[in-house]
Design an enzyme around this catalytic site. Structure first.
Site, PDB file in Angstrom:
ATOM      1  N   LYS A 119       5.355   6.646   4.404  1.00 17.83           N
ATOM      2  CA  LYS A 119       4.121   7.436   4.401  1.00 17.83           C
ATOM      3  C   LYS A 119       4.377   8.935   4.465  1.00 17.83           C
ATOM      4  CE  LYS A 119       0.955   3.957   6.268  1.00 17.83           C
ATOM      5  NZ  LYS A 119       0.190   3.620   5.100  1.00 17.83           N
ATOM      6  N   LYS A 209       4.654  -2.835  -2.539  1.00 20.24           N
ATOM      7  CA  LYS A 209       3.478  -3.401  -1.871  1.00 20.24           C
ATOM      8  C   LYS A 209       2.178  -2.878  -2.478  1.00 20.24           C
ATOM      9  CE  LYS A 209       1.828  -1.621   1.992  1.00 20.24           C
ATOM     10  NZ  LYS A 209       1.587  -1.109   3.329  1.00 20.24           N
ATOM     11  N   LYS A 212      -3.524   0.712  -0.308  1.00 21.75           N
ATOM     12  CA  LYS A 212      -4.761   1.441  -0.575  1.00 21.75           C
ATOM     13  C   LYS A 212      -4.506   2.906  -0.888  1.00 21.75           C
ATOM     14  CE  LYS A 212      -5.749   1.064   4.379  1.00 21.75           C
ATOM     15  NZ  LYS A 212      -6.578   0.380   5.357  1.00 21.75           N
TER      16      LYS A 212
HETATM   17  P1  TYM Z   1      -3.409  -1.143   7.714  1.00 19.43           P
HETATM   18  O1  TYM Z   1      -4.765  -0.612   7.954  1.00 19.43           O
HETATM   19  O2  TYM Z   1      -2.437  -0.366   6.907  1.00 19.43           O
HETATM   20  O3  TYM Z   1      -3.510  -2.572   7.070  1.00 19.43           O
HETATM   21  C1  TYM Z   1      -4.383  -3.553   7.605  1.00 19.43           C
HETATM   22  C2  TYM Z   1      -3.775  -4.934   7.444  1.00 19.43           C
HETATM   23  O4  TYM Z   1      -3.571  -5.239   6.079  1.00 19.43           O
HETATM   24  C3  TYM Z   1      -2.234  -5.696   5.901  1.00 19.43           C
HETATM   25  N1  TYM Z   1      -1.791  -5.369   4.542  1.00 19.43           N
HETATM   26  C4  TYM Z   1      -1.228  -6.245   3.697  1.00 19.43           C
HETATM   27  N2  TYM Z   1      -0.939  -7.547   3.829  1.00 19.43           N
HETATM   28  C5  TYM Z   1      -0.362  -8.164   2.763  1.00 19.43           C
HETATM   29  N3  TYM Z   1      -0.090  -7.544   1.588  1.00 19.43           N
HETATM   30  C6  TYM Z   1      -0.371  -6.228   1.421  1.00 19.43           C
HETATM   31  N4  TYM Z   1      -0.122  -5.619   0.259  1.00 19.43           N
HETATM   32  C7  TYM Z   1      -0.969  -5.516   2.506  1.00 19.43           C
HETATM   33  N5  TYM Z   1      -1.374  -4.238   2.676  1.00 19.43           N
HETATM   34  C8  TYM Z   1      -1.869  -4.153   3.935  1.00 19.43           C
HETATM   35  C9  TYM Z   1      -1.461  -4.985   6.975  1.00 19.43           C
HETATM   36  O5  TYM Z   1      -0.233  -5.619   7.235  1.00 19.43           O
HETATM   37  C10 TYM Z   1      -2.423  -5.079   8.137  1.00 19.43           C
HETATM   38  O6  TYM Z   1      -2.346  -6.346   8.743  1.00 19.43           O
HETATM   39  N6  TYM Z   1      -1.193  -0.365  12.022  1.00 19.43           N
HETATM   40  C11 TYM Z   1      -2.157  -1.183  11.358  1.00 19.43           C
HETATM   41  C12 TYM Z   1      -3.499  -1.212  12.036  1.00 19.43           C
HETATM   42  C13 TYM Z   1      -3.402  -1.499  13.476  1.00 19.43           C
HETATM   43  C14 TYM Z   1      -3.170  -2.751  14.076  1.00 19.43           C
HETATM   44  C15 TYM Z   1      -3.141  -2.513  15.473  1.00 19.43           C
HETATM   45  C16 TYM Z   1      -2.995  -4.041  13.570  1.00 19.43           C
HETATM   46  C17 TYM Z   1      -3.512  -0.576  14.472  1.00 19.43           C
HETATM   47  N7  TYM Z   1      -3.353  -1.191  15.663  1.00 19.43           N
HETATM   48  C18 TYM Z   1      -2.935  -3.539  16.369  1.00 19.43           C
HETATM   49  C19 TYM Z   1      -2.772  -5.065  14.490  1.00 19.43           C
HETATM   50  C20 TYM Z   1      -2.739  -4.803  15.873  1.00 19.43           C
HETATM   51  C21 TYM Z   1      -2.342  -0.636   9.967  1.00 19.43           C
HETATM   52  O7  TYM Z   1      -2.219   0.513   9.712  1.00 19.43           O
HETATM   53  O8  TYM Z   1      -2.745  -1.545   9.105  1.00 19.43           O
END
Ligand code: TYM
Length: 345
Positions: A119, A209, A212
């Site tokens: 990132k 991957k 977004k």
């Molecule tokens: P974030 O917002 O980037 O993504 C949210 C969730 O989507 C999953 N994800 C994917 N899974 C499969 N294939 C993909 N291409 C793909 N792109 C995104 C991510 O793995 C995630 O599960 N740090 C986290 C948010 C967060 C969180 C937490 C999650 C903050 N605190 C505590 C669990 C527990 C994040 O930025 O996800």
């Protein structure tokens, strides 16, 4: 009696993708709809995480509401008290515990986080924030505050989950039992009935991957995409010239990704989907099956989204935030007592 906790969150910025849906939302909804009597379900909106990279702050409020609406449209039951829906910033313990954890986290540990490297690339020094660097520590606080055992996330978050376990173990071994340690990644996969962590790939470049933050959006299906537009994106997905459908993530990443997406859309096993299409030569026919399924999924999802009642969402957020604050504050107090900020009597 307290129940074990399943917890996850998705950052509120820009439109969510089908990677977010299948990696984070769907496994949680499956649990919320089938096992809410055995587990407490915490589905939250990590709004503090939402500006670890630059965003338009004027839209943050609507993005937060939109995330909650998406969870509801995906099937999160709002009328069950054991299912909580809350905003991270409304529970101040998240920020407070983060600071304590920060002071037990090594710079080297954070430097190894691949998401930070990914990132920050392209942002440059001035726009790469300490918040982005610190993001996994806040995530650890999100999980540990609620004694969560199971955390459904996509594969890209596995390293952060492992860090959460490491920091919790470190604090427990120094101060005694402060935190519940979440299960390891393999145990998480077993619990959610998967062989491995999910990583949906970009349709145009299936070696990376689906994300977004992708600039062009051509390789990404957003939950807000018009169904016909998503249909086109699938039809123009990059594949290979082998003219033989098979699950081979190394040599045929594009076709393998589409097989995986189809299995998820159908709620079928990957093995069954592979068995159905293996050996077929006409990629166009196969892509059309996936594209039709995707368009049907988005049509149904978007119909549910417009029907979501915002007042019900606001009421749920307010009641959940009250309930979860008590749990979070109790954990925070344990941590404060452990490090000597509060007396133990
Ligand atoms: P974030 O917002 O980037 O993504 C949210 C969730 O989507 C999953 N994800 C994917 N899974 C499969 N294939 C993909 N291409 C793909 N792109 C995104 C991510 O793995 C995630 O599960 N740090 C986290 C948010 C967060 C969180 C937490 C999650 C903050 N605190 C505590 C669990 C527990 C994040 O930025 O996800």
């Amino acid at each position: 009696m307290t129940k074990p906790v399943i917890l996850t969150g998705l950052r509120a910025n820009s439109d969510l993708t089908i990677g977010n849906y299948f990696g984070g939302i769907k496994p949680m909804i499956d649990m919320a709809t089938t096992r809410a009597d055995e587990y407490d379900i915490n589905m939250f909106i990590p709004d503090l995480h939402s500006f670890t990279t630059p965003i338009d702050h004027g839209t943050l409020q609507s993005q937060i509401l939109n995330n909650a609406r998406i969870y509801a449209a995906a099937g999160l039951p709002l009328n069950n008290e054991g299912i909580r829906l809350y905003r991270q910033s409304y529970v101040s313990a998240h920020s407070e515990l983060t600071w304590i954890l920060d002071c037990f986290t090594g710079m080297g540990e954070m430097n190894r986080m691949t998401q930070f490297k990914d990132k920050s690339t392209g942002l440059g020094d001035a726009r790469t924030t300490v918040g982005l660097f610190n993001y996994p520590v806040l995530m650890a606080a999100d999980i540990l505050l609620y004694n969560a055992q199971y955390v459904p996330v996509g594969d890209d978050q596995t390293q952060h989950l492992e860090f959460t376990r490491d920091i919790a173990e470190r604090i427990n071994s120094k101060f005694g039992d402060v935190f519940v340690i979440p299960e390891s990644a393999p145990k998480q996969h077993e619990f959610f009935g998967k062989g491995q962590g999910l990583r949906i790939k970009d349709l145009q470049d299936p070696t990376k991957k689906m994300s977004k933050s992708d600039e062009s959006g051509k390789g990404v299906v957003f939950l807000g995409d018009a169904p016909e537009a998503a249909h086109k994106k699938i039809m123009s997905a990059a594949t290979d010239d082998k003219a033989f459908i098979d699950l081979d993530r190394t040599n045929q990443p594009g076709i393998s990704n589409l097989l995986e997406i189809l299995a998820l859309l159908r709620g079928a096993s990957l093995d069954d989907v592979v068995a159905e299409f293996k050996g077929q030569a006409k990629y166009g026919d196969f892509k059309k099956v996936v594209a039709d399924e995707m368009a049907a999924f988005l049509t149904a999802f978007q119909q549910r989204l417009v029907a979501v009642d915002d007042q019900q969402i606001y009421a749920k957020l307010a009641s959940s935030e009250k309930t979860v604050s008590e749990v979070a504050n109790a954990t925070l107090l344990r941590a404060q007592q452990a490090v000597g900020l509060r007396s133990k009597d």
